[in-house]
Design a protein around this motif. Sequence first.
Motif, PDB file in Angstrom:
ATOM      1  N   SER A   1      42.079  37.659  45.350  1.00  0.00           N
ATOM      2  CA  SER A   1      40.859  37.079  44.786  1.00  0.00           C
ATOM      3  C   SER A   1      39.595  37.553  45.499  1.00  0.00           C
ATOM      4  O   SER A   1      38.500  37.417  44.961  1.00  0.00           O
TER       5      SER A   1
ATOM      6  N   ALA B   1      36.959  40.453  40.909  1.00  0.00           N
ATOM      7  CA  ALA B   1      35.623  40.002  40.500  1.00  0.00           C
ATOM      8  C   ALA B   1      35.225  40.569  39.143  1.00  0.00           C
ATOM      9  O   ALA B   1      34.485  39.931  38.401  1.00  0.00           O
TER      10      ALA B   1
ATOM     11  N   ALA C   1      38.417  38.736  36.509  1.00  0.00           N
ATOM     12  CA  ALA C   1      38.619  37.282  36.477  1.00  0.00           C
ATOM     13  C   ALA C   1      37.612  36.529  35.601  1.00  0.00           C
ATOM     14  O   ALA C   1      38.010  35.629  34.860  1.00  0.00           O
ATOM     15  N   PRO C   2      36.315  36.857  35.646  1.00  0.00           N
ATOM     16  CA  PRO C   2      35.374  36.061  34.859  1.00  0.00           C
ATOM     17  C   PRO C   2      35.618  36.076  33.359  1.00  0.00           C
ATOM     18  O   PRO C   2      35.268  35.127  32.672  1.00  0.00           O
TER      19      PRO C   2
ATOM     20  N   PHE D   1      32.391  34.783  41.359  1.00  0.00           N
ATOM     21  CA  PHE D   1      33.404  35.761  41.764  1.00  0.00           C
ATOM     22  C   PHE D   1      32.810  36.911  42.575  1.00  0.00           C
ATOM     23  O   PHE D   1      33.312  38.025  42.554  1.00  0.00           O
TER      24      PHE D   1
ATOM     25  N   TYR E   1      32.977  37.060  48.883  1.00  0.00           N
ATOM     26  CA  TYR E   1      32.027  37.010  47.769  1.00  0.00           C
ATOM     27  C   TYR E   1      30.596  37.065  48.301  1.00  0.00           C
ATOM     28  O   TYR E   1      29.761  37.806  47.790  1.00  0.00           O
TER      29      TYR E   1
END
Length: 166
Positions: free
Chosen positions: A21, A27, A30-31, A94, A150
Amino acid sequence: MRGGRRPVRTGWALRRVQQVSATRAFARLAPSVLPALDRGVHRLTGGRVMLSALLLPSVVLTSTGARSGRRRRTPLACMPEDGGRNWILVGSNFGRTGHPAWTYNLLAHPDAVISRRGEDVPVTARLLEGEERAAAWKAVLDFWPPYAAYQARVAREIRLFRLRRR
């Protein structure tokens, strides 16, 4: 999560998920994938189950759009505080460049609702700043270390909100 089970928070699987992650590839992907899956499962189970809750406590935030005024539903990981009476939301997006839309919504309209374990909870959100933010950020990093990766990728300060039950 079902029946009040707690998220898995130990072991090699958790460490591996944290490593994945924290990557740029995660990043990017995932969104567009995770929120849609979470919304679908949440809807199908009447709000009792979220896939992301298998790893982290999660809620579905219903906020009012900052510009549109429309209701917006966003699945989010959260960090419970005070035995689950308050929650911290992390506007990490993310590790992407811009602030997530839901943070603008809470800034414009702090009264919102979270859905967790099939219960709708009216809340008021407050952006954390200064020493209060610093203390919460430390707790957030202890809770989910990938947030540090992040923050390292972006120039903006990741927004933290404390939600209090109304």
